[in-house]
Design an enzyme around this catalytic site. Structure first.
Site, PDB file in Angstrom:
ATOM      1  N   LYS A   1      95.071  60.367  68.788  1.00 25.33           N
ATOM      2  CA  LYS A   1      95.995  61.362  69.251  1.00 25.33           C
ATOM      3  C   LYS A   1      95.643  62.698  68.992  1.00 25.33           C
ATOM      4  O   LYS A   1      95.406  62.891  67.640  1.00 25.33           O
ATOM      5  CB  LYS A   1      97.224  61.039  69.153  1.00 25.33           C
TER       6      LYS A   1
ATOM      7  N   GLU B   1      97.838  44.752  64.923  1.00 22.44           N
ATOM      8  CA  GLU B   1      98.411  45.304  63.944  1.00 22.44           C
ATOM      9  C   GLU B   1     100.054  45.199  64.212  1.00 22.44           C
ATOM     10  O   GLU B   1     100.358  45.036  65.325  1.00 22.44           O
ATOM     11  CB  GLU B   1      98.013  46.763  63.586  1.00 22.44           C
TER      12      GLU B   1
HETATM   13  N1  PSU Z   1      98.663  56.455  66.254  1.00 18.96           N
HETATM   14  C1  PSU Z   1      98.926  56.013  67.253  1.00 18.96           C
HETATM   15  N2  PSU Z   1      99.908  54.839  67.277  1.00 18.96           N
HETATM   16  C2  PSU Z   1     100.503  54.308  65.841  1.00 18.96           C
HETATM   17  C3  PSU Z   1      99.694  54.641  64.731  1.00 18.96           C
HETATM   18  C4  PSU Z   1      98.756  55.766  64.753  1.00 18.96           C
HETATM   19  O1  PSU Z   1      98.758  56.500  68.227  1.00 18.96           O
HETATM   20  O2  PSU Z   1     101.011  53.307  65.920  1.00 18.96           O
HETATM   21  C5  PSU Z   1     100.111  54.120  63.401  1.00 18.96           C
HETATM   22  C6  PSU Z   1      98.882  52.958  63.108  1.00 18.96           C
HETATM   23  O3  PSU Z   1      99.389  51.886  62.437  1.00 18.96           O
HETATM   24  C7  PSU Z   1      98.245  53.785  62.085  1.00 18.96           C
HETATM   25  C8  PSU Z   1      99.186  54.547  61.416  1.00 18.96           C
HETATM   26  O4  PSU Z   1      97.271  52.904  61.088  1.00 18.96           O
HETATM   27  O5  PSU Z   1     100.060  55.010  62.547  1.00 18.96           O
HETATM   28  C9  PSU Z   1      98.611  55.848  60.680  1.00 18.96           C
HETATM   29  O6  PSU Z   1      99.517  56.561  59.892  1.00 18.96           O
HETATM   30  P1  PSU Z   1      99.176  57.467  58.838  1.00 18.96           P
HETATM   31  O7  PSU Z   1      98.833  58.668  59.532  1.00 18.96           O
HETATM   32  O8  PSU Z   1     100.394  57.644  57.977  1.00 18.96           O
HETATM   33  O9  PSU Z   1      97.989  56.937  57.811  1.00 18.96           O
END
Ligand code: PSU
Ligand code: MN
Length: 304
Positions: free
Chosen positions: A159, A25
């Site tokens: 996390k 990604e």
């Molecule tokens: N969690 C991490 N590192 C990240 C992300 C999540 O530890 O870089 C990023 C990923 O791209 C994930 C996104 O898909 O954040 C999720 O964002 P949201 O909670 O807004 O859906």
């Protein structure tokens, strides 16, 4: 549909030669880590994939195309630019139509990978159900994507900025298998364990690959989470990280951070409050996931 896809030479050659390909990604590059460690990590992760017998395809949105595989310059640009949108499912069409730059989240990367015929995807951590979601309704689109798109995501769990228990409940409702790689419990990203059991434990990559193959043979739509704990030597102290996360969550609340800004804000705060120690752990676990994920991709490829 094909007119929106643009393959790098390396990925195109891999497709023609029938080699296994691993998706990566780009939100982790643009919104998940600071420059220059983000670009350096992205390059190293790509090399780990090559060294273990597959071809890396880092995915992003650029010039009205879904890029499947980025050049060195493109990788650098995504790592440096401040005008790159965080692109999840809802953002893809607009960013492509207006030719804007987008870094794909887990959800969007899964969509693009499936369009490109790639079914194994390596990252750090997935999004999930946020703490307090019973009021905020903040649930990552990553979970819905896992329910419907046939891509396996190799990660180090999620996390604990998230409510891990509710995240697991949501995945259970959606029928998404969560496999622990050499673990019985869900790893919590910076730490190897949590008190939440995974659905299945796999001690070798063949078991993971066979499960994925069977799932998709049966046309059971959707992905799977393969949770691979952070290497012991990089795992963080549980007390320390939970204190940091609590204070990051408090600040996000006070500052009224909402929507797509929540996760990047929390990631940035955690990094800041651990003096960069969390970044070192983050880099180590992504690399570790790249090794295991590539082995899974190679094994799955051999079963076709
Ligand atoms: N969690 C991490 N590192 C990240 C992300 C999540 O530890 O870089 C990023 C990923 O791209 C994930 C996104 O898909 O954040 C999720 O964002 P949201 O909670 O807004 O859906
Ligand atoms: Mn959200």
């Amino acid at each position: 549909m094909k007119q929106y896809l643009s393959f790098s030479e390396e990925v195109l050659a891999a497709k023609e030669q029938g080699k296994p390909i691993v998706a990566l990604e780009s939100t982790i590059i643009s919104h998940g880590m600071p420059y220059p460690q983000n670009v350096q990590t992205a390059r190293e992760v790509e090399q780990i994939v090559r060294d273990h017998g597959a071809v890396p395809a880092t995915i992003a949105i650029l010039d009205g195309k879904i890029k499947i595989g980025l050049s060195d310059d493109e990788l650098e640009m995504f790592g440096k630019s401040s005008d790159v949108a965080k692109a999840s499912r809802r953002d893809l069409a607009y960013l492509l139509a207006t030719k804007k730059k987008g870094a794909t989240t887990v959800a969007a990367t899964m969509i693009c990978a499936e369009l490109a015929g790639i079914h194994v995807f390596v990252t750090g951590g997935i999004g999930g159900v946020h703490r307090g979601a019973e009021v905020s309704m903040d649930i990552s689109a990553d979970l819905e994507e896992l329910a419907q798109t046939d891509v396996a995501v190799i990660c180090a769990g999620a996390k604990s900025i998230l409510d891990l228990k509710l995240t697991m409940e949501y995945l259970e409702t959606k029928g998404v298998p969560v496999m622990g790689y050499q673990t019985d419990v869900l790893p919590a990203f910076y730490t190897r364990t949590s008190d939440i059991p995974v659905n299945f434990r796999a001690d070798d990559v063949e078991t993971v690959a066979a499960t994925l193959k069977t799932k998709w043979d049966l046309q059971l739509k959707g992905g799977a989470v393969i949770a691979n704990p952070i290497p012991v030597e990089y795992a963080m102290n549980e007390k320390e990280i939970s204190t940091v996360i609590e204070s990051a969550l408090k600040e996000a609340n006070e500052k009224n951070i909402t929507g797509k800004e929540v996760t990047p804000f929390l990631l940035g705060k955690v990094k800041e409050l651990t003096d960069g120690k969390s970044l070192e752990s983050n880099i180590a676990l992504v690399k570790n996931n790249a090794v295991v994920g590539t082995q899974i991709a190679v094994s799955l490829h051999g079963m076709k």
